[in-house]
Design a protein around this motif. Structure first.
Motif, PDB file in Angstrom:
ATOM      1  N   TRP A 108       0.860  -1.186   0.000  1.00 28.92           N
ATOM      2  CA  TRP A 108       0.000   0.000   0.000  1.00 28.92           C
ATOM      3  C   TRP A 108       0.893   1.232   0.000  1.00 28.92           C
ATOM      4  O   TRP A 108       1.773   1.375   0.856  1.00 28.92           O
ATOM      5  CB  TRP A 108      -0.885   0.024   1.249  1.00 28.92           C
ATOM      6  CG  TRP A 108      -2.023  -0.963   1.209  1.00 28.92           C
ATOM      7  CD1 TRP A 108      -2.371  -1.794   0.190  1.00 28.92           C
ATOM      8  CD2 TRP A 108      -2.956  -1.206   2.263  1.00 28.92           C
ATOM      9  NE1 TRP A 108      -3.467  -2.547   0.530  1.00 28.92           N
ATOM     10  CE2 TRP A 108      -3.852  -2.205   1.799  1.00 28.92           C
ATOM     11  CE3 TRP A 108      -3.138  -0.692   3.541  1.00 28.92           C
ATOM     12  CZ2 TRP A 108      -4.908  -2.693   2.576  1.00 28.92           C
ATOM     13  CZ3 TRP A 108      -4.168  -1.174   4.318  1.00 28.92           C
ATOM     14  CH2 TRP A 108      -5.050  -2.155   3.835  1.00 28.92           C
ATOM     15  N   TRP A 109       0.654   2.133  -0.950  1.00 34.20           N
ATOM     16  CA  TRP A 109       1.442   3.358  -1.049  1.00 34.20           C
ATOM     17  C   TRP A 109       2.945   3.042  -1.035  1.00 34.20           C
ATOM     18  O   TRP A 109       3.731   3.701  -0.361  1.00 34.20           O
ATOM     19  CB  TRP A 109       1.058   4.353   0.058  1.00 34.20           C
ATOM     20  CG  TRP A 109      -0.357   4.812  -0.057  1.00 34.20           C
ATOM     21  CD1 TRP A 109      -1.410   4.469   0.732  1.00 34.20           C
ATOM     22  CD2 TRP A 109      -0.885   5.698  -1.047  1.00 34.20           C
ATOM     23  NE1 TRP A 109      -2.556   5.073   0.317  1.00 34.20           N
ATOM     24  CE2 TRP A 109      -2.273   5.836  -0.792  1.00 34.20           C
ATOM     25  CE3 TRP A 109      -0.319   6.376  -2.128  1.00 34.20           C
ATOM     26  CZ2 TRP A 109      -3.092   6.627  -1.577  1.00 34.20           C
ATOM     27  CZ3 TRP A 109      -1.149   7.171  -2.915  1.00 34.20           C
ATOM     28  CH2 TRP A 109      -2.517   7.287  -2.626  1.00 34.20           C
ATOM     29  N   ALA A 161       9.489  -2.961 -12.786  1.00 33.21           N
ATOM     30  CA  ALA A 161      10.851  -3.182 -13.269  1.00 33.21           C
ATOM     31  C   ALA A 161      11.645  -1.885 -13.198  1.00 33.21           C
ATOM     32  O   ALA A 161      11.087  -0.792 -13.351  1.00 33.21           O
ATOM     33  CB  ALA A 161      10.817  -3.700 -14.704  1.00 33.21           C
ATOM     34  N   PRO A 162      12.956  -1.972 -12.956  1.00 33.26           N
ATOM     35  CA  PRO A 162      13.772  -0.750 -12.934  1.00 33.26           C
ATOM     36  C   PRO A 162      13.668   0.001 -14.259  1.00 33.26           C
ATOM     37  O   PRO A 162      13.763  -0.579 -15.330  1.00 33.26           O
ATOM     38  CB  PRO A 162      15.200  -1.288 -12.716  1.00 33.26           C
ATOM     39  CG  PRO A 162      15.006  -2.625 -12.065  1.00 33.26           C
ATOM     40  CD  PRO A 162      13.739  -3.182 -12.652  1.00 33.26           C
ATOM     41  N   TYR A 168       6.031   2.243 -11.930  1.00 37.67           N
ATOM     42  CA  TYR A 168       6.022   2.736 -10.554  1.00 37.67           C
ATOM     43  C   TYR A 168       7.431   2.947 -10.003  1.00 37.67           C
ATOM     44  O   TYR A 168       7.643   3.774  -9.124  1.00 37.67           O
ATOM     45  CB  TYR A 168       5.296   1.738  -9.649  1.00 37.67           C
ATOM     46  CG  TYR A 168       3.870   1.474 -10.058  1.00 37.67           C
ATOM     47  CD1 TYR A 168       2.938   2.504 -10.124  1.00 37.67           C
ATOM     48  CD2 TYR A 168       3.447   0.183 -10.374  1.00 37.67           C
ATOM     49  CE1 TYR A 168       1.621   2.262 -10.499  1.00 37.67           C
ATOM     50  CE2 TYR A 168       2.144  -0.068 -10.750  1.00 37.67           C
ATOM     51  CZ  TYR A 168       1.235   0.967 -10.805  1.00 37.67           C
ATOM     52  OH  TYR A 168      -0.057   0.722 -11.182  1.00 37.67           O
ATOM     53  N   GLY A 169       8.371   2.163 -10.481  1.00 44.84           N
ATOM     54  CA  GLY A 169       9.717   2.171  -9.941  1.00 44.84           C
ATOM     55  C   GLY A 169      10.124   0.770  -9.537  1.00 44.84           C
ATOM     56  O   GLY A 169       9.330  -0.165  -9.549  1.00 44.84           O
ATOM     57  N   PHE A 174      11.450  -0.009  -3.210  1.00 46.79           N
ATOM     58  CA  PHE A 174      10.345   0.173  -2.272  1.00 46.79           C
ATOM     59  C   PHE A 174      10.526  -0.683  -1.019  1.00 46.79           C
ATOM     60  O   PHE A 174      10.062  -0.320   0.060  1.00 46.79           O
ATOM     61  CB  PHE A 174       9.010  -0.174  -2.939  1.00 46.79           C
ATOM     62  CG  PHE A 174       8.671   0.706  -4.106  1.00 46.79           C
ATOM     63  CD1 PHE A 174       8.942   2.061  -4.080  1.00 46.79           C
ATOM     64  CD2 PHE A 174       8.091   0.178  -5.242  1.00 46.79           C
ATOM     65  CE1 PHE A 174       8.633   2.874  -5.156  1.00 46.79           C
ATOM     66  CE2 PHE A 174       7.780   0.981  -6.328  1.00 46.79           C
ATOM     67  CZ  PHE A 174       8.048   2.333  -6.285  1.00 46.79           C
ATOM     68  N   LEU A 175      11.183  -1.831  -1.177  1.00 43.32           N
ATOM     69  CA  LEU A 175      11.344  -2.750  -0.052  1.00 43.32           C
ATOM     70  C   LEU A 175      12.609  -2.488   0.752  1.00 43.32           C
ATOM     71  O   LEU A 175      12.800  -3.097   1.810  1.00 43.32           O
ATOM     72  CB  LEU A 175      11.341  -4.200  -0.555  1.00 43.32           C
ATOM     73  CG  LEU A 175      10.050  -4.663  -1.223  1.00 43.32           C
ATOM     74  CD1 LEU A 175      10.179  -6.118  -1.679  1.00 43.32           C
ATOM     75  CD2 LEU A 175       8.854  -4.513  -0.279  1.00 43.32           C
TER      76      LEU A 175
END
Length: 224
Positions: A108-109, A161-162, A168-169, A174-175
């Protein structure tokens, strides 16, 4: 200093955060639990929404009256004096006893749900998981244990995907704050994440295949 190898996985704690029991995310958590049990791993589960978990690390958890509130100092003091209250103390014991921590949630977000972040805020207690007699990273209080993120996304895989045009990125970006800033920070050996992309777009057969893939991924990662 080199990090000693993680011990074989004999026990696991799955912490799950999704408000809908019939969601794919919840089915995915159940599939992970089933696969672990099939490997003779003792599985314990915490469903944060079902428990009505309070995600707020608040003054009232430690102090009865006024005064300057420094959360980590209060956590440390509670560990030293043995006054850490349930449910935090009970959850912390489960974390400390498990060879493997599984964090299961929808993205989420570009992050974890607030209820899951609040679980980390309250249960990764200073003085028990880091700080005090423990350090951070390879000297963290949970060193020698494994952790894995199991998640779902709303978007399809190519969008993460990069450098994907209009995407999205990079999903790894993000992780990073979860892998490095939460799990590795307290000493965990972090396994590659299990990700199901866009499960709402899957029909029944594709959903079953995705769950089977999740189980195969878990079996492959835990080949200890």
């Amino acid at each position: 200093m080199s990090t000693p190898p993680a011990a074989p996985t004999r026990s696991a704690l799955i912490v799950h955060a999704h408000p809908e029991p019939d969601s794919f995310s919840s089915a995915q958590a159940a599939a992970v639990a089933e696969q672990l049990r099939s490997r003779d791993v003792q599985v314990h589960q915490i469903d944060l929404y079902a428990e009505g978990w309070d995600p707020v690390l608040a003054r009232e958890h430690f102090m009865d009256g006024p005064g300057y509130f420094k959360p980590q100092a209060e956590q440390m003091q509670a560990v030293v004096t043995g006054t850490l209250d349930d449910p935090v103390a009970a959850h912390l014991r489960q974390v400390q006893q498990a060879d493997l921590l599984v964090l299961s949630f929808p993205l989420w977000w570009f992050s974890m749900p607030a209820i899951m972040k609040g679980w980390v805020d309250r249960v990764f207690v200073m003085g028990a998981t880091f700080g005090g007699e423990h350090g951070i990273f390879e000297r963290g209080g949970l060193r020698g244990k494994k952790a894995i993120v199991v998640l779902t996304t709303g978007g399809a895989q190519p969008a993460f995907a990069p450098a994907a045009p209009g995407g999205y990125g990079d999903i790894d970006a993000f992780l990073f704050h979860i892998h490095r800033g939460m799990l590795e920070f307290v000493g965990y050996d972090v396994l590659p994440p299990v990700i199901t992309y866009g499960p709402t777009r899957l029909d029944g057969a594709e959903r079953a295949a995705a769950l089977a893939h999740v189980q195969a991924h878990i079996a492959n990662l835990l080949g200890d």
